[in-house]
Design an enzyme around this catalytic site. Structure first.
Site, PDB file in Angstrom:
ATOM      1  N   HIS A  37       0.547  -0.996  -0.612  1.00 39.48           N
ATOM      2  CA  HIS A  37      -0.037  -0.172  -0.096  1.00 39.48           C
ATOM      3  C   HIS A  37       0.977   1.129  -0.065  1.00 39.48           C
ATOM      4  O   HIS A  37       2.133   1.424   0.730  1.00 39.48           O
ATOM      5  CB  HIS A  37      -0.865   0.274   1.172  1.00 39.48           C
ATOM      6  CG  HIS A  37      -1.793   1.058   1.713  1.00 39.48           C
ATOM      7  ND1 HIS A  37      -1.424   2.732   1.945  1.00 39.48           N
ATOM      8  CD2 HIS A  37      -3.123   0.936   0.985  1.00 39.48           C
ATOM      9  CE1 HIS A  37      -2.160   3.218   1.913  1.00 39.48           C
ATOM     10  NE2 HIS A  37      -3.774   1.970   1.604  1.00 39.48           N
TER      11      HIS A  37
ATOM     12  N   ASP B 228       3.337  -3.735   7.891  1.00 44.29           N
ATOM     13  CA  ASP B 228       2.056  -3.164   7.841  1.00 44.29           C
ATOM     14  C   ASP B 228       1.071  -3.956   8.092  1.00 44.29           C
ATOM     15  O   ASP B 228       0.796  -5.079   6.721  1.00 44.29           O
ATOM     16  CB  ASP B 228       2.078  -2.879   6.663  1.00 44.29           C
ATOM     17  CG  ASP B 228       0.680  -2.593   6.252  1.00 44.29           C
ATOM     18  OD1 ASP B 228       0.524  -1.591   4.715  1.00 44.29           O
ATOM     19  OD2 ASP B 228      -0.808  -1.881   6.637  1.00 44.29           O
TER      20      ASP B 228
ATOM     21  N   GLN C  34      -4.310  -4.839   7.115  1.00 44.52           N
ATOM     22  CA  GLN C  34      -5.777  -5.355   6.277  1.00 44.52           C
ATOM     23  C   GLN C  34      -5.733  -7.044   7.334  1.00 44.52           C
ATOM     24  O   GLN C  34      -6.039  -8.361   7.012  1.00 44.52           O
ATOM     25  CB  GLN C  34      -5.187  -6.263   4.913  1.00 44.52           C
ATOM     26  CG  GLN C  34      -5.627  -4.579   4.127  1.00 44.52           C
ATOM     27  CD  GLN C  34      -6.769  -4.172   4.356  1.00 44.52           C
ATOM     28  OE1 GLN C  34      -8.582  -4.942   4.066  1.00 44.52           O
ATOM     29  NE2 GLN C  34      -7.209  -3.432   3.507  1.00 44.52           N
TER      30      GLN C  34
ATOM     31  N   LYS D 178     -10.575   0.069  10.363  1.00 44.04           N
ATOM     32  CA  LYS D 178     -10.398  -1.391   9.996  1.00 44.04           C
ATOM     33  C   LYS D 178     -10.925  -2.708  10.968  1.00 44.04           C
ATOM     34  O   LYS D 178     -11.363  -3.774   9.746  1.00 44.04           O
ATOM     35  CB  LYS D 178      -8.876  -1.859   8.948  1.00 44.04           C
ATOM     36  CG  LYS D 178      -8.130  -0.747   8.452  1.00 44.04           C
ATOM     37  CD  LYS D 178      -8.533  -0.434   6.763  1.00 44.04           C
ATOM     38  CE  LYS D 178      -7.673   0.285   6.434  1.00 44.04           C
ATOM     39  NZ  LYS D 178      -7.332   0.661   5.548  1.00 44.04           N
TER      40      LYS D 178
ATOM     41  N   CYS E 278      -4.967   2.883  -3.537  1.00 46.57           N
ATOM     42  CA  CYS E 278      -3.273   3.230  -3.028  1.00 46.57           C
ATOM     43  C   CYS E 278      -2.420   1.753  -2.641  1.00 46.57           C
ATOM     44  O   CYS E 278      -1.932   1.516  -2.592  1.00 46.57           O
ATOM     45  CB  CYS E 278      -3.847   3.400  -1.494  1.00 46.57           C
ATOM     46  SG  CYS E 278      -5.164   4.547  -1.099  1.00 46.57           S
TER      47      CYS E 278
HETATM   48  C1  DCS Z   1      -2.475  -2.748   3.382  1.00 50.49           C
HETATM   49  C2  DCS Z   1      -3.158  -1.253   4.029  1.00 50.49           C
HETATM   50  N1  DCS Z   1      -1.532  -0.422   5.002  1.00 50.49           N
HETATM   51  C3  DCS Z   1      -2.084   0.682   4.915  1.00 50.49           C
HETATM   52  C4  DCS Z   1      -3.395   1.051   4.790  1.00 50.49           C
HETATM   53  C5  DCS Z   1      -3.520   2.674   5.215  1.00 50.49           C
HETATM   54  O1  DCS Z   1      -4.530   2.853   6.752  1.00 50.49           O
HETATM   55  P1  DCS Z   1      -5.097   4.213   7.024  1.00 50.49           P
HETATM   56  O2  DCS Z   1      -5.290   4.629   6.121  1.00 50.49           O
HETATM   57  O3  DCS Z   1      -5.775   3.754   7.658  1.00 50.49           O
HETATM   58  O4  DCS Z   1      -3.731   4.756   7.484  1.00 50.49           O
HETATM   59  C6  DCS Z   1      -4.128  -0.006   4.516  1.00 50.49           C
HETATM   60  C7  DCS Z   1      -5.402   1.452   4.027  1.00 50.49           C
HETATM   61  N2  DCS Z   1      -6.526   0.544   3.251  1.00 50.49           N
HETATM   62  C8  DCS Z   1      -7.230   1.254   2.216  1.00 50.49           C
HETATM   63  C9  DCS Z   1      -7.682   2.516   2.941  1.00 50.49           C
HETATM   64  O5  DCS Z   1      -9.386   2.144   1.980  1.00 50.49           O
HETATM   65  N3  DCS Z   1      -9.358   1.176   0.694  1.00 50.49           N
HETATM   66  C10 DCS Z   1      -7.766   0.906   1.238  1.00 50.49           C
HETATM   67  O6  DCS Z   1      -7.610  -0.888   1.046  1.00 50.49           O
HETATM   68  C11 DCS Z   1      -4.447  -0.929   3.890  1.00 50.49           C
HETATM   69  O7  DCS Z   1      -4.990  -1.568   3.375  1.00 50.49           O
END
Ligand code: DCS
Length: 407
Positions: free
Chosen positions: A124, A201, A204, A227, A365
């Site tokens: 991400h 990280d 998820q 999440k 992202c």
């Molecule tokens: C694997 C992963 N890492 C980091 C983040 C960042 O998390 P925060 O936004 O809470 O700091 C997300 C958010 N997931 C995104 C947010 O919207 N859709 C997604 O899959 C994520 O899925």
């Protein structure tokens, strides 16, 4: 098998009974954020309604109650991920802030020009851009661990990538774009063979599977409250105490100090050294309640149920002509990214919304891994403990309906 009953659990999520566009809401965008159970919502209301106060140092009853609840939430989360000490649990805004904190404190004091940071292709942006900022600031190098056609991380390539300049591994536990679950324990053991720390990280992972940071033996672990059925604006950076002791403060201000004078300031002990200013008190309390809720439902029950949903959805969607699933690793969490031959993801998302079905479309992202699979957008359905087979049937029927409309 699971003894989780999604229909009973749905009673805890009033929002799931609502309609959108005069249709029953079918919420399949849980990788973006999950819905919040009544106990979490009530915990937030209860704090603001009955014992709102600023925490620490306050000598009055409300401050005591608020402090107790805030620090109690920290201990709940410590147990939720099985950390050795509450001092290793830093409250942050979310995964993004957690990773930036590590990059800007541990990174700036332990990395220098020429040092290498290994990240995976499926990261991400929250686990790519902080290291690119450091590259701009310090001249470190970022090396990318490849993934195969199924979306699995190439462990052999990973092992071969270590050099005397490798200083950190930063990898996602579960990919939000592919659903792949990475072998983090194995990756940690390999990194430690080379005396290299690893940041995971966990954004998820924490809502889908039991995380035990001591069993994983990772050095840093980051996740977000929203999440895992908790509020937004709160998350956790876990780090081994020995590492935290080596890290300079992240932000300066109140709460993170012992003594302040213009001549010299001394900093607070862990964990407060990394929590400057008034924290997200209600959100932390709410996150503690979310952890209680998930522990009560049972992570193994959630993982088993979501695996049943994923298996069923994969079967049903694979049978749709012209639909290609991106990310087919055998070891996956409840995420299905897909593209359709003659329908743009965006159009599909908009039309499914008209049918009451909430999925997410776009790059999630995670642009690099989508480009790696030759697409710049996917549609993504992602599951939670409260989803049902009937909702998957509605998604599949909706996709067929959109195809008919577009053909
Ligand atoms: C694997 C992963 N890492 C980091 C983040 C960042 O998390 P925060 O936004 O809470 O700091 C997300 C958010 N997931 C995104 C947010 O919207 N859709 C997604 O899959 C994520 O899925």
């Amino acid at each position: 098998d699971t003894n989780l009953d999604p229909w009973a659990l749905r009673e805890d999520f009033p929002i799931l009974a609502r309609q959108v566009h005069e249709q029953p809401l079918i919420y399949l965008d849980n990788a973006a954020t999950t819905q919040k159970p009544q106990p979490v919502i009530e915990a937030l209301n209860h704090y603001y309604r009955d014992y709102n106060a600023n925490i620490h140092r306050g000598l009055h009853q409300l401050a005591e109650l608020a402090t107790e609840a805030y620090e109690g939430a920290r201990v709940k989360l410590q147990h939720y991920i099985h950390a050795a000490s509450h001092k290793e649990m830093i409250f942050v805004r979310g995964t993004t802030e957690a990773i930036n904190l590590v990059a800007q404190t541990w990174g700036r004091t332990h990395l220098r020009a020429g040092d290498e940071v290994l990240v995976s292709m499926m990261e991400h942006h929250a686990n790519i851009v902080p290291w690119q900022l450091l590259r701009d600031q310090l001249g470190i190098q970022i090396k990318v661990i490849p993934v195969n056609a199924l979306g699995e991380l190439d462990l052999d390539a990973y092992q071969q990538m270590f050099t005397p300049q490798t200083r950190l591994v930063a990898v996602t536990h579960v990919s939000n774009a592919l659903g792949t679950i990475n072998p983090v324990r194995e990756m940690t053991a390999i990194a430690h063979d080379f005396n290299v720390p690893i940041l995971v990280d966990g954004a998820q992972a924490v809502p889908h599977l039991q995380v035990d940071v001591q069993a994983l033996d990772c050095d840093f672990y980051a996740f977000s409250g929203h999440k895992m059925y908790g509020p937004t604006g709160i998350g956790i950076l876990y780090a081994k105490q020995a590492l935290l002791e080596q890290m300079p403060p992240w932000q300066g201000g109140g709460e993170m100090i012992k003594q302040v004078s213009f001549a010299q300031t001394t900093y607070a002990d862990l964990p407060h050294r990394f929590e400057a200013g008034t924290p997200a008190i209600a959100q932390a309390i709410g996150l503690g309640v979310a952890a209680d809720y998930l522990t009560h439902v049972g992570l193994e029950n959630i993982q088993a149920w979501e695996h049943e949903l994923l298996t069923y959805a994969t079967e049903q969607m694979s049978a749709i002509e012209g639909l290609r699933i991106i990310g087919q690793a055998p070891n996956k969490a409840g995420v299905i990214s897909f593209v359709m031959q003659d329908v743009h993801a965006q159009d599909l998302g908009l039309l499914l919304d008209q049918l009451g079905i909430a999925i997410r479309t776009g790059h999630h992202c995670a642009m690099p891994v989508l480009h790696h699979f030759g697409v710049n957008a996917t549609a993504r359905a992602s599951f939670a403990l409260y989803n049902t087979f009937e909702e998957i049937d509605a998604l599949v029927a909706g996709i067929h309906k959109v195809r008919q409309m577009m053909s």
